[in-house]
Motif scaffolding. Structure first.
Motif, short mmCIF file in Angstrom:
data_model
loop_
_atom_site.label_atom_id
_atom_site.label_comp_id
_atom_site.label_asym_id
_atom_site.label_seq_id
_atom_site.Cartn_x
_atom_site.Cartn_y
_atom_site.Cartn_z
N ILE A 36 -3.03 -1.93 7.15
CA ILE A 36 -2.22 -1.64 5.96
C ILE A 36 -2.33 -0.14 5.69
O ILE A 36 -3.44 0.40 5.65
CB ILE A 36 -2.71 -2.47 4.75
N ILE A 55 1.47 -2.84 8.37
CA ILE A 55 2.28 -2.97 7.15
C ILE A 55 2.28 -1.59 6.50
O ILE A 55 1.21 -1.03 6.22
CB ILE A 55 1.65 -4.01 6.19
N LEU A 57 3.30 0.69 3.37
CA LEU A 57 3.68 0.60 1.95
C LEU A 57 4.21 1.93 1.44
O LEU A 57 3.93 2.98 2.02
CB LEU A 57 2.45 0.20 1.12
N THR A 68 3.04 -5.45 -5.19
CA THR A 68 2.73 -5.01 -3.82
C THR A 68 1.81 -6.03 -3.13
O THR A 68 1.99 -6.33 -1.95
CB THR A 68 2.04 -3.62 -3.84
N SER A 71 3.85 -8.79 -1.83
CA SER A 71 4.64 -8.46 -0.63
C SER A 71 3.72 -8.34 0.58
O SER A 71 4.10 -8.73 1.69
CB SER A 71 5.47 -7.19 -0.86
N ILE A 72 2.50 -7.85 0.39
CA ILE A 72 1.55 -7.79 1.53
C ILE A 72 1.24 -9.21 2.00
O ILE A 72 1.26 -9.50 3.20
CB ILE A 72 0.24 -7.07 1.13
N GLN A 75 3.84 -10.71 4.10
CA GLN A 75 3.84 -10.16 5.46
C GLN A 75 2.66 -10.68 6.29
O GLN A 75 2.78 -10.88 7.49
CB GLN A 75 3.85 -8.63 5.42
N THR A 99 -6.05 -3.02 0.03
CA THR A 99 -6.46 -3.79 1.21
C THR A 99 -7.69 -4.63 0.89
O THR A 99 -7.75 -5.82 1.23
CB THR A 99 -6.77 -2.84 2.39
#
Ligand SMILES: NC(=O)c1ccc[n+]([C@@H]2O[C@H](COP(=O)([O-])OP(=O)(O)OC[C@H]3O[C@@H](n4cnc5c(N)ncnc54)[C@H](O)[C@@H]3O)[C@@H](O)[C@H]2O)c1
Ligand SMILES: [Zn+2]
Length: 344
Positions: A36, A55, A57, A68, A71-72, A75, A99
């Protein structure tokens, strides 16, 4: 490369200082790992991310929010991340906080590690296991305490770090020196920012000192019942002016440290404010800012660290020796009114 493992109450973190990003392949392997990062770090270091599930951002504190996180997680599900997978945050403090938080809640917890890429993340944000997000105006309001498996330090990332971010990171370095390490303070007095930017050995020395200093403080008090509070030096007043005057965090902390020094003069007979001011200025940080005492007091009064009517203020007895002293809101209010009028 220097490897050092630090034991916390429930887990250990291994620090790999002065190494290369390539080591990540040995630590986690590419198959079960998702990185990330943010657009700035990705764009300026694209080559390093080749071959990794990533990923990317949008950068910035405003994205350190639940939206966020959602959305993480979507994914991660798409990548098929399971309990055997590794999440690796490669970025500044926003990325390491996000993270660590996601790794703490996704599937009730998956393994994670960090590759901090800002000075601030290297010496502060990535260390200590506090990982969280903001809720509206409330910073770090929601989160977990969980230690990363490893921290990988590849200083080549810093080549793309903008100078204002170097300066923000040095505010925390000056903070660490003030509260715990008089010899590091001397090193800061004898050097300049450019020396650290140009000399990898000097940089490695100061980064290691700071990372291990913060680790030790956290190790002694992982859940912040005592000495971990010392890390708030400069932050009580700093937080109270940061948003009101839209200051970068490092600037607000620098000004907060000077205020804490002035308060320490009254309560602890501290005599080295001039030295602290000189180092702050030397590293491109401001030492003063005019402020409205009423506004600052309103924020301090609502601080989540306030207990009853008392603020536990971090003061200095001398450079390298900090203590926490309770100060009543009445006294704080008197001090703020005094300081509001004392400008230099
Ligand atoms: N968990 C903790 O204990 C702890 C401690 C201190 C701070 N923090 C958090 O850390 C955050 C601040 O950290 P930060 O200053 O690193 O913020 P950040 O992650 O926003 O990074 C600052 C800026 O630098 C960019 N950047 C980072 N590394 C780069 C690189 N190598 N090259 C180019 N650009 C790069 C980022 O994209 C961003 O624009 C805050 O959210 C704060 O709450 C957490
Ligand atoms: Zn800070």
């Amino acid at each position: 490369m220097k490897k050092k493992t630090v034991k916390f109450s429930s887990a250990s973190t291994t620090f790999y200082f002065d190494t290369s990003f390539d080591l990540l392949e040995d630590l986690t392997g590419t198959v079960k790992t998702v990185i990330i990062t943010d657009e700035n770090v990705f764009r300026t270091n694209q080559r390093k991310f080749k071959g990794w599930n990533t990923i990317v951002l949008k950068p910035g504190e405003e994205y350190k929010v639940q939206r966020t996180v959602d959305s993480i997680i979507e994914q991660l599900i798409a990548f098929g991340v399971d309990r055997k997978s590794f999440l690796v945050g490669v970025g500044g403090g926003v990325i390491t906080d996000l993270t660590g938080y996601v790794a703490g809640i996704y599937l009730r917890g998956v393994k994670f590690g960090f590759v901090p890429t800002s000075v601030l993340a290297m010496v502060d944000a990535a260390i200590g296991g506090k990982n969280g997000i903001d809720v509206g105006v409330y910073k770090n309001m929601v989160g977990v305490i969980r230690q990363p498996k490893f921290l990988l330090y590849d200083y080549s990332f810093l080549k793309s770090l903008p100078k204002p971010e170097w300066i923000n990171g040095f505010a925390e370095i000056i903070k660490h020196a003030c509260i715990k390490d008089a010899s590091m303070f001397k090193l800061l007095e004898q050097s300049k920012l450019i020396n650290f930017q140009n000399d990898k050995h000097l940089l490695d020395r100061i980064i290691q000192k700071n990372a291990l200093l913060k680790s030790r403080v956290v190790q002694e008090d992982e859940f912040e019942t005592g000495n971990r509070k010392l890390l708030n030096f400069g932050h009580t007043f700093g937080h109270a002016i940061e948003n009101t005057y839209a200051l970068p965090h490092g600037h607000a902390v620098a000004i907060g440290m000077v205020v804490a020094c002035l308060i320490s003069e009254s309560y602890k007979k501290f005599r080295q404010t001039d030295n602290v001011v000189a180092v702050i200025r030397k590293y491109g940080l401001p030492a003063y800012h005019s402020f409205d005492a009423a506004k600052v007091l309103a924020v301090m009064g609502s601080d989540k660290k306030k207990v009853n009517d008392v603020i536990n203020y971090v003061m200095l007895e001398r450079i390298g020796k900090a203590v926490v002293s309770p100060v009543s809101m009445d006294e704080i209010s008197g001090l703020m009114i005094q300081l509001e009028n004392k400008r230099s």
